[in-house]
Design an enzyme around this catalytic site. Structure first.
Site, PDB file in Angstrom:
ATOM      1  N   HIS A   9     -17.934  -6.537  -3.938  1.00 54.54           N
ATOM      2  CA  HIS A   9     -19.075  -6.380  -4.966  1.00 54.54           C
ATOM      3  C   HIS A   9     -18.307  -5.668  -6.141  1.00 54.54           C
ATOM      4  O   HIS A   9     -18.736  -6.122  -7.553  1.00 54.54           O
ATOM      5  CB  HIS A   9     -19.971  -5.230  -4.444  1.00 54.54           C
ATOM      6  CG  HIS A   9     -19.563  -4.148  -3.936  1.00 54.54           C
ATOM      7  ND1 HIS A   9     -19.050  -4.125  -2.458  1.00 54.54           N
ATOM      8  CD2 HIS A   9     -19.463  -2.737  -4.300  1.00 54.54           C
ATOM      9  CE1 HIS A   9     -18.488  -2.938  -2.229  1.00 54.54           C
ATOM     10  NE2 HIS A   9     -18.806  -2.122  -3.422  1.00 54.54           N
ATOM     11  N   GLY A  66     -12.804  -3.255  -6.648  1.00 50.53           N
ATOM     12  CA  GLY A  66     -12.840  -2.389  -7.744  1.00 50.53           C
ATOM     13  C   GLY A  66     -11.713  -1.913  -8.233  1.00 50.53           C
ATOM     14  O   GLY A  66     -11.309  -2.002  -9.680  1.00 50.53           O
ATOM     15  N   THR A  67     -10.491  -1.695  -7.543  1.00 38.40           N
ATOM     16  CA  THR A  67      -9.405  -1.323  -7.967  1.00 38.40           C
ATOM     17  C   THR A  67      -8.154  -2.236  -7.638  1.00 38.40           C
ATOM     18  O   THR A  67      -7.093  -2.245  -8.261  1.00 38.40           O
ATOM     19  CB  THR A  67      -8.732  -0.162  -7.148  1.00 38.40           C
ATOM     20  OG1 THR A  67      -8.824  -0.125  -5.748  1.00 38.40           O
ATOM     21  CG2 THR A  67      -9.642   1.145  -7.407  1.00 38.40           C
ATOM     22  N   GLY A  68      -8.584  -3.297  -6.759  1.00 35.35           N
ATOM     23  CA  GLY A  68      -7.418  -4.277  -6.412  1.00 35.35           C
ATOM     24  C   GLY A  68      -6.552  -3.816  -5.163  1.00 35.35           C
ATOM     25  O   GLY A  68      -5.816  -4.366  -4.381  1.00 35.35           O
ATOM     26  N   HIS A  98      10.424 -12.053  -8.658  1.00 30.35           N
ATOM     27  CA  HIS A  98      11.368 -11.375  -7.682  1.00 30.35           C
ATOM     28  C   HIS A  98      10.822 -11.111  -6.143  1.00 30.35           C
ATOM     29  O   HIS A  98      11.501 -11.508  -5.199  1.00 30.35           O
ATOM     30  CB  HIS A  98      11.459 -10.079  -8.184  1.00 30.35           C
ATOM     31  CG  HIS A  98      12.478  -9.715  -9.271  1.00 30.35           C
ATOM     32  ND1 HIS A  98      12.838  -8.585  -9.558  1.00 30.35           N
ATOM     33  CD2 HIS A  98      12.992 -10.661 -10.228  1.00 30.35           C
ATOM     34  CE1 HIS A  98      13.411  -8.777 -10.925  1.00 30.35           C
ATOM     35  NE2 HIS A  98      13.554 -10.040 -11.214  1.00 30.35           N
ATOM     36  N   ASN A  99       9.287 -11.346  -6.115  1.00 34.65           N
ATOM     37  CA  ASN A  99       8.834 -11.015  -4.822  1.00 34.65           C
ATOM     38  C   ASN A  99       8.183 -12.293  -4.238  1.00 34.65           C
ATOM     39  O   ASN A  99       7.670 -12.211  -3.210  1.00 34.65           O
ATOM     40  CB  ASN A  99       7.676 -10.037  -4.788  1.00 34.65           C
ATOM     41  CG  ASN A  99       8.252  -8.835  -5.657  1.00 34.65           C
ATOM     42  OD1 ASN A  99       7.706  -8.479  -6.805  1.00 34.65           O
ATOM     43  ND2 ASN A  99       9.106  -8.045  -5.194  1.00 34.65           N
TER      44      ASN A  99
HETATM   45  C1  RB5 Z   1     -15.775  -0.455  -3.263  1.00 36.69           C
HETATM   46  O1  RB5 Z   1     -16.746   0.649  -3.908  1.00 36.69           O
HETATM   47  C2  RB5 Z   1     -14.408   0.162  -3.642  1.00 36.69           C
HETATM   48  O2  RB5 Z   1     -13.746   1.163  -2.753  1.00 36.69           O
HETATM   49  C3  RB5 Z   1     -13.539  -1.340  -3.345  1.00 36.69           C
HETATM   50  O3  RB5 Z   1     -14.023  -2.268  -4.348  1.00 36.69           O
HETATM   51  C4  RB5 Z   1     -12.138  -1.143  -3.807  1.00 36.69           C
HETATM   52  O4  RB5 Z   1     -12.008  -0.511  -4.855  1.00 36.69           O
HETATM   53  C5  RB5 Z   1     -11.140  -0.887  -2.746  1.00 36.69           C
HETATM   54  O5  RB5 Z   1     -10.157  -0.555  -2.962  1.00 36.69           O
END
Ligand code: RB5
Length: 346
Positions: A9, A66-68, A98-99
């Site tokens: 999401h 959210g963060t990858g 490189h990777n």
């Molecule tokens: C979901 O809230 C969040 O934890 C997910 O998208 C991600 O960032 C996880 O690493």
């Protein structure tokens, strides 16, 4: 080019934008979900995209949460997947060059749409450089995944230019560390015998017996001799197979243990550089064909086991290599004897 894309999401909105961007460019995009902003678990989508790449359904994967982070960790659990979280184009380019990364991970709550699209383009357009050092490192990751720890240990050995002696200062420093650790664990007592097997060829990155280096022997032997003299230990230096792995010892050792002397002079290609150096450096050197050492240090897999007394116990040394030579070490302990009522010291 086929790209598999998946998001939770937190990455859903960015996924939709990237999907449209790639389709506009004529790239075949397979959308593995999620299909709304309702809360879902990112591992499922990381695994799905990773599996699509590994099975060959897609050439590359793009995963977004959210963060990858969570989704890249999940994708990376699929053997063969190298997922890279990128927040700028420099890392995206090097992840490919490189990777040889096969999955790009993005953070939908971290990276703006414009930058994210640039990152995607750079990632998909950059080829792997194919350079040997990068290929070797990637192979090491694969070897770890396959549990090939021996291959990994070999691949981890420092790469030295074949035939060129490593910098004597580095060699001396590493050797010092090895000796310290070995000494602490071997617990040799005065009068006991330390067997040294050392292929100076392997140290300089050549096959055993092919590149004997007196220079390496000259760097390694003196600090070891200092140590054995300080501690009253006898040193026995094993020669190569061409002299039956006979050893150079000092007359005092031969006398104490009643060893049988044999006649042969160690030479560079029939004995090896370390045996030659030992012959020059020892007080009253003699050759013996049989000995039973109390501990052993083996530089370059020279198989000193035949000269150690039973029972041989491995010593683990943190410095796994000297130059390009693999290091093994062992101590020995007396056999446990007796029957069911025998009592042993703890
Ligand atoms: C979901 O809230 C969040 O934890 C997910 O998208 C991600 O960032 C996880 O690493």
């Amino acid at each position: 080019m086929k790209v598999a894309i998946g998001a939770d999401h937190g990455g859903y909105a960015l996924k939709e934008t990237i999907k449209a961007h790639l389709r506009e460019k004529g790239i075949d995009v397979q959308d593995l979900g999620t299909h709304s902003t309702a809360s879902v678990d990112y591992p499922k989508f990381g695994f799905a995209v990773g599996s699509a790449v590994i099975s060959g359904q897609a050439d590359f994967g793009i995963v977004i949460c959210g963060t990858g982070l969570g989704i890249s960790m999940s994708a990376n659990k699929i053997p063969g997947i190298r997922a890279a979280v990128c927040t700028e184009t420099f890392s995206a380019r090097l992840a490919r060059e490189h990777n040889n990364a096969n999955v790009l991970a993005l953070g939908g709550r971290v990276t703006g749409v414009g930058l994210a699209l640039d990152i995607v383009d750079v990632f998909l357009q950059t080829p792997f450089s194919g350079e040997v050092r990068h290929a070797r490192r990637i192979d090491m990751i694969g070897a770890w995944e396959r549990g090939e720890t021996n291959a990994l240990a070999r691949a981890s050995l420092p790469q030295v230019k074949a035939g060129v002696a490593p910098d004597p200062e580095n060699l001396a420093r590493d050797w010092q560390k090895i000796l310290e650790e070995f000494w602490a664990q071997a617990k040799l007592r005065p009068g006991q015998i330390l067997v040294l097997g050392c292929s100076t060829s392997e140290v300089v990155g050549q096959r055993i017996g092919r590149g004997s280096s007196l220079q390496v022997a000259e760097t390694l032997l003196p600090p070891l001799l200092d140590r054995v003299r300080e501690t009253g230990v006898f040193l026995a230096v094993q020669g190569c197979e061409h002299i039956n792995r006979a050893l150079v010892v000092e007359q005092a050792c031969l006398d104490k243990y009643g060893l049988e002397e044999v006649t042969v002079l160690p030479a560079l290609h029939a004995g090896g550089a370390m045996a030659v150096k030992a012959w020059e450096s020892f007080a009253r050197p003699v050759m013996v064909e049989k000995i039973q050492g109390h501990a052993g240090l083996d530089v370059g897999d020279t198989f000193i086991g035949m000269h150690l007394r039973p029972v041989v116990v491995p010593i683990r040394i943190a410095v796994a290599a000297l130059g390009a030579a693999h290091i093994t070490a062992a101590r020995t302990r007396p056999r446990l004897i007796g029957g069911v009522r025998a009592v042993y010291p703890q």
